[in-house]
Design a protein around this motif. Structure first.
Motif, short mmCIF file in Angstrom:
data_model
loop_
_atom_site.label_atom_id
_atom_site.label_comp_id
_atom_site.label_asym_id
_atom_site.label_seq_id
_atom_site.Cartn_x
_atom_site.Cartn_y
_atom_site.Cartn_z
N ALA A 1 24.60 -21.84 -20.01
CA ALA A 1 24.22 -21.76 -21.43
C ALA A 1 24.04 -20.31 -21.83
N LEU A 2 24.46 -20.01 -23.05
CA LEU A 2 24.29 -18.67 -23.61
C LEU A 2 23.30 -18.79 -24.76
N VAL A 3 22.21 -18.06 -24.68
CA VAL A 3 21.20 -18.09 -25.73
C VAL A 3 20.85 -16.67 -26.13
N GLY A 4 20.23 -16.56 -27.29
CA GLY A 4 19.85 -15.24 -27.79
C GLY A 4 19.83 -15.21 -29.29
N ALA A 5 19.36 -14.12 -29.85
CA ALA A 5 19.26 -13.98 -31.31
C ALA A 5 20.64 -13.91 -31.94
N LYS B 1 40.76 -33.48 -21.74
CA LYS B 1 40.48 -33.41 -20.30
C LYS B 1 40.57 -31.98 -19.80
N PRO B 2 39.76 -31.10 -20.42
CA PRO B 2 39.88 -29.66 -20.11
C PRO B 2 39.22 -29.30 -18.78
N LYS B 3 39.68 -28.20 -18.21
CA LYS B 3 39.04 -27.62 -17.04
C LYS B 3 37.81 -26.82 -17.44
N VAL B 4 37.88 -26.24 -18.66
CA VAL B 4 36.77 -25.46 -19.20
C VAL B 4 36.40 -26.02 -20.56
N LEU B 5 35.14 -26.40 -20.73
CA LEU B 5 34.66 -26.95 -21.98
C LEU B 5 33.72 -25.95 -22.64
N LEU B 6 34.07 -25.53 -23.87
CA LEU B 6 33.27 -24.56 -24.61
C LEU B 6 32.55 -25.28 -25.74
N LEU B 7 31.23 -25.17 -25.75
CA LEU B 7 30.41 -25.84 -26.77
C LEU B 7 29.64 -24.80 -27.55
N ASP B 8 30.10 -24.51 -28.75
CA ASP B 8 29.44 -23.51 -29.60
C ASP B 8 28.58 -24.26 -30.62
N GLU B 9 27.33 -24.48 -30.27
CA GLU B 9 26.41 -25.26 -31.11
C GLU B 9 26.99 -26.64 -31.39
N ALA B 10 27.43 -27.34 -30.36
CA ALA B 10 28.16 -28.59 -30.52
C ALA B 10 27.31 -29.73 -31.06
N THR B 11 25.99 -29.62 -30.98
CA THR B 11 25.14 -30.71 -31.46
C THR B 11 24.25 -30.29 -32.62
N SER B 12 24.56 -29.16 -33.26
CA SER B 12 23.67 -28.63 -34.29
C SER B 12 23.57 -29.55 -35.51
N ASN C 1 44.07 -25.50 -21.00
CA ASN C 1 43.06 -25.90 -20.01
C ASN C 1 41.64 -25.76 -20.56
N ILE C 2 41.55 -25.43 -21.86
CA ILE C 2 40.24 -25.18 -22.47
C ILE C 2 40.09 -26.08 -23.70
N ALA C 3 38.89 -26.55 -23.93
CA ALA C 3 38.59 -27.31 -25.15
C ALA C 3 37.37 -26.69 -25.81
N LEU C 4 37.38 -26.67 -27.14
CA LEU C 4 36.33 -26.01 -27.91
C LEU C 4 35.72 -26.99 -28.92
N ALA D 1 30.30 -35.54 -19.49
CA ALA D 1 31.64 -34.96 -19.62
C ALA D 1 31.76 -33.64 -18.88
N SER D 2 30.64 -32.94 -18.73
CA SER D 2 30.69 -31.62 -18.09
C SER D 2 30.81 -31.71 -16.57
N LYS D 3 30.56 -32.87 -16.04
CA LYS D 3 30.67 -33.02 -14.59
C LYS D 3 32.11 -32.83 -14.15
N GLY D 4 32.27 -31.98 -13.13
CA GLY D 4 33.60 -31.75 -12.60
C GLY D 4 34.38 -30.71 -13.37
N ARG D 5 33.80 -30.17 -14.43
CA ARG D 5 34.48 -29.11 -15.19
C ARG D 5 33.50 -28.01 -15.54
N THR D 6 34.02 -26.84 -15.73
CA THR D 6 33.19 -25.70 -16.13
C THR D 6 32.80 -25.87 -17.59
N THR D 7 31.52 -25.75 -17.89
CA THR D 7 31.04 -25.92 -19.26
C THR D 7 30.22 -24.70 -19.65
N ILE D 8 30.57 -24.12 -20.78
CA ILE D 8 29.84 -22.97 -21.32
C ILE D 8 29.34 -23.37 -22.70
N ALA D 9 28.02 -23.36 -22.86
CA ALA D 9 27.44 -23.83 -24.12
C ALA D 9 26.64 -22.73 -24.79
#
Length: 1369
Positions: A1159-1163, A1284-1295, A1204-1207, A1312-1320
């Motif tokens: 997870a990436l957090v910050g101002a 079915k991405p290898k890397v899942l990018l979630l930019d405030e996906a539940t805001s 290989n990426i989903a956003l 869904a993040s199991k078995g794949r790299t997830t960056i939120a």
């Protein structure tokens, strides 16, 4: 009426989505659409409702159909305009009469030529002015001639009495000597020259007036259309995309301007020539004129029928372009999403489906125009054929002279030829009329809720007591779903009421009803005891302030944005210093003053288009300041802090708490920490109130609200103390920039880089020093070469059209031969004893003339059809290629100020339209003119080189004048391009943020600015129009000067016996045709200038090669089965290409292992979303590297890498089409229904979809507007999961989700993040507390990292963020 759990359940319609074939779209194109998918059933959409309910909803969405009317174009002409236009019409009429007058002179001159050196029969009324007492001329009385003492003329008496008796009249003979002939011809030449002077003056007057008034009237139509659009109720926009509005303003109004411009003067002028020619012909010989008048009637009928057909098909073409423009606008505005999912080609194919429909009707327009021109030529040359046939007969009976016959022929031919010339003008006018229908339909539409109306009461004092009593509501665009049913809520004045509940429970609907965005079906809404339906809408909105979930700022300064909140108050017209005091105070109350004061330009800092120069927190606080600056009694906050990071949210929440004091406040929130201090919390579901009370009261009940609170709890946060604001928050940085690294000094051209207190590496300095090399403007030859290459596949059609156009030119050369032969015959066989020979000569010539008419019919019909076909195909290809190329560009391309969504959408439409203006009939005329000039000059030199040299030598003057007009206009159009674009951008910006505009009651202020912009443009164009009109007048007058020169010099050659009558007339008529067509071609100089400018723009776009090219085959291809999904940032330094002076990432290092959830957090503004952008390969770092599985991503094939990426973005992007279509966009291949369903189940949206009448075939609407925020978010997640991405990018996906939905969706994402790299990227820390590693960003670097518990133990930055979201504190 059935009820569903969702507030914005889409319309129950049968949908053929964009994945269907073209024919399915074409079959339903005539029906109303709710996006770009073809929709069935809309005509019966209110059938299930009562008559009263159906009428209320219908009033909010239905747009009346109106028929096209030419005089409706002048509906905004005032008395001054009418006077000027009357002068223009008079000048056009007089200029049109010059041609019949010229025919008179031509007839006299022709008589002189045939009289020269021959014995010619002339009626006494003709020669009485020239010849008195010719006795002395005939001293040798030849055999067979007797002298008539009464008349003083010699008469021929044939020896064969029976031959003589066959003739019913006497024949007068005389011979003209050469000196008298030269004097007469010189006099006629002088008359022609004087006519030419008159034509120069009259053409200048009419052209300038019509061009100038067209500018003025079209600008008024633009104003009225924008004003009408801004006063429409919100239901109107539910079925209308911003792209369509942009197209109407930037494209359709240009077509209307063309219809109002000098082309009208040409139509009037040539129509006057037509009518005047008939009058002149009748005055000369009513018998001959009556015989051939049937062809004239046929020409008129052809004109009307052709124009009707052109208008009909052009309207349908414009409809398709309008819907396609909405698709294009939607794709361009969401270009990051398009590129992330690699759906560029699918978007292009969807867009092309509407281009196919438009192309089909454009081709029909070309066919109609071609047939109109062909039939006009057939009937026109039929006039010549009949005139020579019947004229010969009446000549031999002594009823007509050669001069009379030629006057009748020339006048009627001039009239008929005028109709052949106006065909392209009529096509332009018809297209403008077609474009006007949608414009005037909107202008004439009576808005169900008209904010411009002065009707309704205005209360002297507002307390702020609001009551909803038994309210029943259905969205007009979703008539099958009841949102509120018998809903009641009482909100006392001064209280803060919070509305919470699941997505679709009706919360935002209540806000919309209070703002009067919609009308309820039944029930009442009261303000201080008064039904708001009885109050003035504009006044009501001025007493209510709204802050939306996605705040809209306008492209101006911070000061101006906040001052918009003063509209409708006594301070609206106050001095700037008074406004400044109020604005500063509002900024302080909104906790925005500190960061504004740290900016170099402070309140004068520009925020950019839609506020893109500001970070999320900055935009939100500016919007709050704008809302409270007028001290409103009612404040509506619709998810006002959902887009903020935790630190910004704390600051903004404090601002909101301040703002809520002493005023009625209604808050909608999913983050319950923001409303725990509300006076009352109302918990809703499915339009029903479940419970209400204070935070403590509802917690104590441990029911619905308690469950929502528990869903947002964060482990390990309850026993700590709240932390104070960080000293190095974003407000205290020396230079503010948003998450995109956009400097707030971007628009301050006087600010030196040295004032920015940031270090610059040598590498960055070198980047900043680089400047784009200014490319020279492409020449016309370059543009033609490009267009030829684009249309190469239709080369056969083009060549057939060009060849047929060439035949038309050759046919005119043949006509010159026939004219010369006919006049030679009249001179040679004009005596009675040669009449049989005369008939044998001229009757076949008449037949040949009719054959020429047939040839010209086929040549024009074929040329126009094939050139129209190839032009329509070319325009489609240009639009498709331009759209494809736009979606291919680097993301940085769209960051540039001149590449706004409005400007790109407008250019996509207007550039191809400018190219289209030169196709079809216009190209045909150009080819025809070139052949006449080229082949005609060669043949003329062979027949009579002296006269040919003199006359053809003057045509270059016409060409030079025309070229200078074209050159001047093209340069001027290039110069005013930005000015025209800016006005379109302004209108697009206003309509795109329509809810913000009408809630601020900015309509009049926007119209004032738009009016000033258009007025400035009209004034700047006036000088260019003046020069253009003068050059046009000179070019048209040159025709007459050439004729005058031809008659004079040709007369000398004939009088000296050097030339025969055939040689003279052959060359003369051919030059007249050549000068006429040359002048006609350059009447299209404005279109040529626009086409050249558009061609340059198209060429520049098509030749632009992006640095990060998803269409390229370069780079290493990835095998999906071998991709692990390990991401690493190595010492990454990054600055946005358009903002190199501002650092965003400064040595970022982080590593994500296979299958990790980080997870990436910050101002706001610390670089989180920039990191996501770099992983998506939207940009390249200036230094360092981004690695996938140890390989630099810059070395990989872009398309293969992104596959290989989903956003999933913070603001979910959906497209107009079915739910199934939108979900399937995430897949790299065709998907089955089962795969779509599985993805939707994983995203917790399947049950909702199945509750809809059409399930997965339900329409989402343009930009997904038929769905609520939570519904859109879950469909976007399903779209990412089906990939079915290898890397899942979630930019405030539940805001955008409520607590309940968020909990379920978060569980789905965890699964869904199991078995794949997830960056939120997350601001709600409860959603990422289970992450393997949490990276805390600060100033473009990692400040701290670890698990949730580890970071809490550090009691650092993350600890502070957690405490700010702790509900129990």
């Amino acid at each position: 009426m059935p009820k569903y759990d969702e507030e914005k359940t889409p319309l129950n319609v049968s949908v053929k989505d964009l994945s269907s074939d073209t024919e399915s779209i074409a079959s339903t194109e005539s029906k109303n659409r709710g996006g770009y998918a073809a929709i069935d059933g809309l005509s019966d959409e209110f059938s299930g409702l009562s008559d009263r309910d159906a009428e209320i909803l219908r009033q909010q969405v239905v747009v009346p159909n109106i028929s096209s009317s030419f005089f409706r174009l002048y509906r905004y002409a005032n008395s001054n305009d009418k006077i000027l236009l009357s002068v223009g019409v008079l000048a056009s009429v007089l200029e049109g009469l010059m041609r019949p007058l010229m025919s008179f002179v031509f007839g006299f001159a022709t008589q002189d030529f045939t009289d020269l050196g021959s014995m010619v029969r002339t009626p006494s009324y003709f020669n009485s002015s020239y010849y008195k007492d010719m006795e002395s001329s005939y001293t040798n009385k030849t055999a067979g001639m007797t002298y008539n003492e009464t008349s003083g003329y010699w008469y021929y008496t044939p020896s064969n009495e029976s031959y003589y008796n066959n003739y019913t009249s006497e024949y007068e003979y005389y011979s003209m000597d050469s000196s008298e002939f030269v004097r007469s011809i010189s006099r006629n030449a002088l008359f022609l020259a004087l006519i030419g002077v008159a034509v120069v003056l009259l053409t200048y007057i009419k052209s300038f007036i019509f061009i100038d008034r067209a500018e003025v009237l079209s600008s008024r139509i633009r104003e009225q259309y924008l004003a009408a659009t801004l006063r429409q109720n919100i239901g109107y926009f539910d079925k209308l995309g911003a792209g369509e509005i942009t197209t109407r303003i930037s494209s359709d109004t240009v077509l209307m301007q063309d219809a109002l411009s000098e082309k009208i003067s040409y139509v009037i002028s040539h129509s006057t020539t037509f009518i005047g020619s008939i009058a002149v012909a009748y005055s000369q010989s009513y018998i001959l004129t009556s015989i051939i008048l049937g062809n004239v009637a046929a020409i008129i009928a052809t004109s009307f029928i052709g124009s009707w057909a052109i208008t009909k098909y052009a309207e349908k073409s414009q409809d398709s372009y309008g819907v396609g423009a909405t698709l294009a606008e939607e794709a361009i505005s969401s270009v990051r999403n398009v590129q992330a999912f690699g759906i560029q080609e699918r978007m292009v194919q969807a867009y092309d489906k509407f281009l196919v429909i438009a192309e089909k009707y454009n081709i029909k327009v070309g066919y109609a125009s071609a047939l109109q021109t062909g039939f006009t030529h057939l009937f026109a040359f039929g006039i010549d054929s009949l005139a020579y046939y019947q004229g010969t007969y009446h000549y031999t009976t002594g009823e007509l002279s050669v001069g009379v016959i030629m006057t009748v022929i020339m006048t009627l031919f001039q009239g008929a030829f005028s109709f052949t010339i106006i065909s392209p003008y009529l096509a332009n006018i018809a297209t403008g009329l077609a474009a006007s229908t949608k414009i005037f339909a909107t202008i004439d539409r009576k808005s169900a809720i008209d904010s411009s109306s002065e009707a309704g009461k205005r209360l002297e004092k507002v307390e702020g007591h609001i009551e909803l009593r038994n309210v029943r509501f259905i969205y007009p665009s979703r008539p099958n779903v009841t949102v509120l049913d018998n809903y009641s809520l009482d909100i006392p004045a001064g209280e803060t009421i919070a509305l919470v509940g699941s997505s679709g429970s009706g919360k935002s609907t209540i806000i919309g009803l209070i703002e009067r965005f919609y009308n309820p079906l039944s029930g009442q809404i009261f303000l201080d005891g008064h039904d708001i339906m009885d109050l003035n809408t504009r006044w009501l909105r001025q007493n209510i302030a709204l802050v939306s979930q996605e705040p809209s700022l306008f492209a101006c300064s911070i000061f101006d944005n906040i001052a918009f909140g003063l509209i409708g108050t006594k301070y609206e017209t106050a001095s700037k210093s008074e406004k400044m005091e109020l604005v500063v105070e509002a900024c302080k109350q909104a906790n925005a003053w500190d960061f504004i004061n740290n900016m170099p330009d402070k309140l004068e800092t520009q925020v950019g288009e839609r506020g893109f120069l500001m970070s999320g927190g900055q935009k939100q606080r500016i919007a709050i300041a704008r809302a409270i600056v007028s001290n409103p009694r009612i404040l509506l906050l619709d998810e006002a802090t959902s887009a903020l990071d935790t630190k910004s949210e704390g600051v903004v929440q404090e601002a909101l708490d301040r703002a809520s004091k002493n005023r009625t406040t209604i808050v909608i929130a999913h983050r319950l920490s923001t409303i725990k201090d509300a006076d009352r919390i109302v918990v809703m579901r499915s339009g029903v109130i479940l419970e209400q009370g204070t935070h403590e009261e509802l917690i104590a009940k441990k029911t619905e609200y308690y469950g929502l609170v528990q869903a947002q709890s964060i482990d390990g946060a309850d026993n700590s103390t709240a932390a104070s604001d960080s000293s190095d928050s974003e407000e205290n940085s020396s230079v503010d920039f948003n998450e995109k690294g956009i400097p707030l000094t971007k628009y301050n051209t006087n600010l030196a880089l040295a004032k920015i207190k940031t270090g610059k590496s040598v590498a960055i300095s070198s980047y900043a020093a680089e400047e784009k090399a200014e490319k020279p403007l492409a020449s016309a030859i370059d543009i033609l070469r490009m267009l030829f290459n684009i249309g190469r596949s239709d080369l056969t059609s083009l060549l057939i059209g060009l060849y047929s156009g060439g035949i038309t030119g050759v046919a005119y050369i043949g006509m010159s031969f026939l004219y010369g032969t006919a006049l030679q015959a009249f001179q040679r066989y004009g005596m009675p004893f040669y009449f049989d020979t005369l008939r044998r000569t001229l009757y076949p010539l008449a037949a040949f003339m009719f054959m020429h008419g047939i040839i010209l019919f086929f040549s024009n019909a074929i040329a126009g059809s094939f050139l129209g076909y190839s032009s329509s195909r070319l325009v489609r290809k240009i639009r498709e290629m331009s759209f494809r190329q736009l979606l291919r560009q680097d993301i940085s391309y769209f960051d540039e100020g001149e590449h706004t969504v409005g400007a790109l959408t407008s250019s996509l439409t207007s550039d191809s339209q400018a190219i289209d203006a030169l196709g079809g009939e216009t190209t045909n005329k150009m080819v025809e003119s070139l052949v006449i000039l080229g082949a005609g000059s060669i043949v003329s030199l062979i027949i009579g080189w002296k006269l040919a040299l003199v006359m053809f030598g003057t045509i270059p003057i016409i060409l030079v004048v025309g070229y200078f007009r074209f050159k001047y206009l093209s340069n001027f159009i290039e110069q005013t391009k930005n000015e025209n674009s800016s006005s379109s951008d302004y209108a697009c910006e206003a309509t795109s943020a329509i809810r913000t505009v009408i809630s601020l009651t900015r309509e009049q202020e926007i119209m004032g600015r738009y009016h000033d912009s258009l007025e400035k443009m009209v004034k700047s164009n006036r000088r260019a129009n003046n020069k253009s009109a003068l050059l046009d007048g000179i070019a048209r007058g040159m025709q007459y000067f050439i004729m005058a020169l031809g008659f004079w010099f040709g007369g000398l050659l004939v009088a000296s016996g050097e030339y025969t009558l055939f040689q003279f007339f052959f060359v003369f008529v051919l030059v007249v045709f050549g000068s006429e067509t040359s002048t006609t071609v350059f009447t299209f100089a404005p279109e040529m200038g626009k086409a050249l400018r558009a061609g340059r723009s198209i060429k520049e776009l098509l030749e632009a090669v992006p640095e990060i090219d998803a269409t390229s085959t370069e780079g290493s291809m990835l095998n999906p089965t071998e991709v692990n999904g390990e991401i690493e940032f190595k010492d990454v330094h990054f600055r946005y290409p358009t903002r190199l002076e501002v650092p965003v990432l400064a040595g970022l290092n982080l590593k994500v292992k296979k299958g990790q959830f980080i997870a990436l957090v910050g101002a706001s503004g610390c670089g989180k979303s920039t990191t996501i952008g770099l992983i998506e390969s939207f940009y390249r770092p200036q230094r360092g590297a981004v690695l996938l599985d140890g390989v630099n991503v810059s070395e990989l094939n872009v398309s293969s890498y992104r596959s290989n990426i989903a956003l999933v973005q913070q603001e979910p992007v959906l497209y107009a089409g079915s739910i199934k279509y939108n979900v399937s966009l995430g897949s790299l291949h065709a998907v089955t229904d089962e795969e779509v369903e599985a993805a939707c189940r994983a995203a917790n949206v399947h049950d909702f979809i199945m509750s809809l009448p059409e399930a997965y075939d339900t329409m989402c609407g343009a930009k997904g507007m038929l769905l609520s925020g939570g519904q859109k978010q879950r469909i976007a997640i399903a779209r990412a999961l089906i990939r079915k991405p290898k890397v899942l990018l979630l930019d405030e996906a539940t805001s955008a989700l409520d607590s309940e939905s968020e909990k379920v969706v978060q569980a789905a994402l965890d699964s869904a993040s199991k078995g794949r790299t997830t960056i939120a990227v997350a601001h709600r820390l409860s959603t990422i507390q289970n992450a393997d590693i949490i990276y805390v960003f600060h100033a473009g670097r990692i400040a701290e990292s670890g698990t949730h518990q580890q970071l809490l133990a550090l009691k650092g930055r993350y600890f502070e963020l957690v405490k700010l979201q702790a509900l129990e504190n």
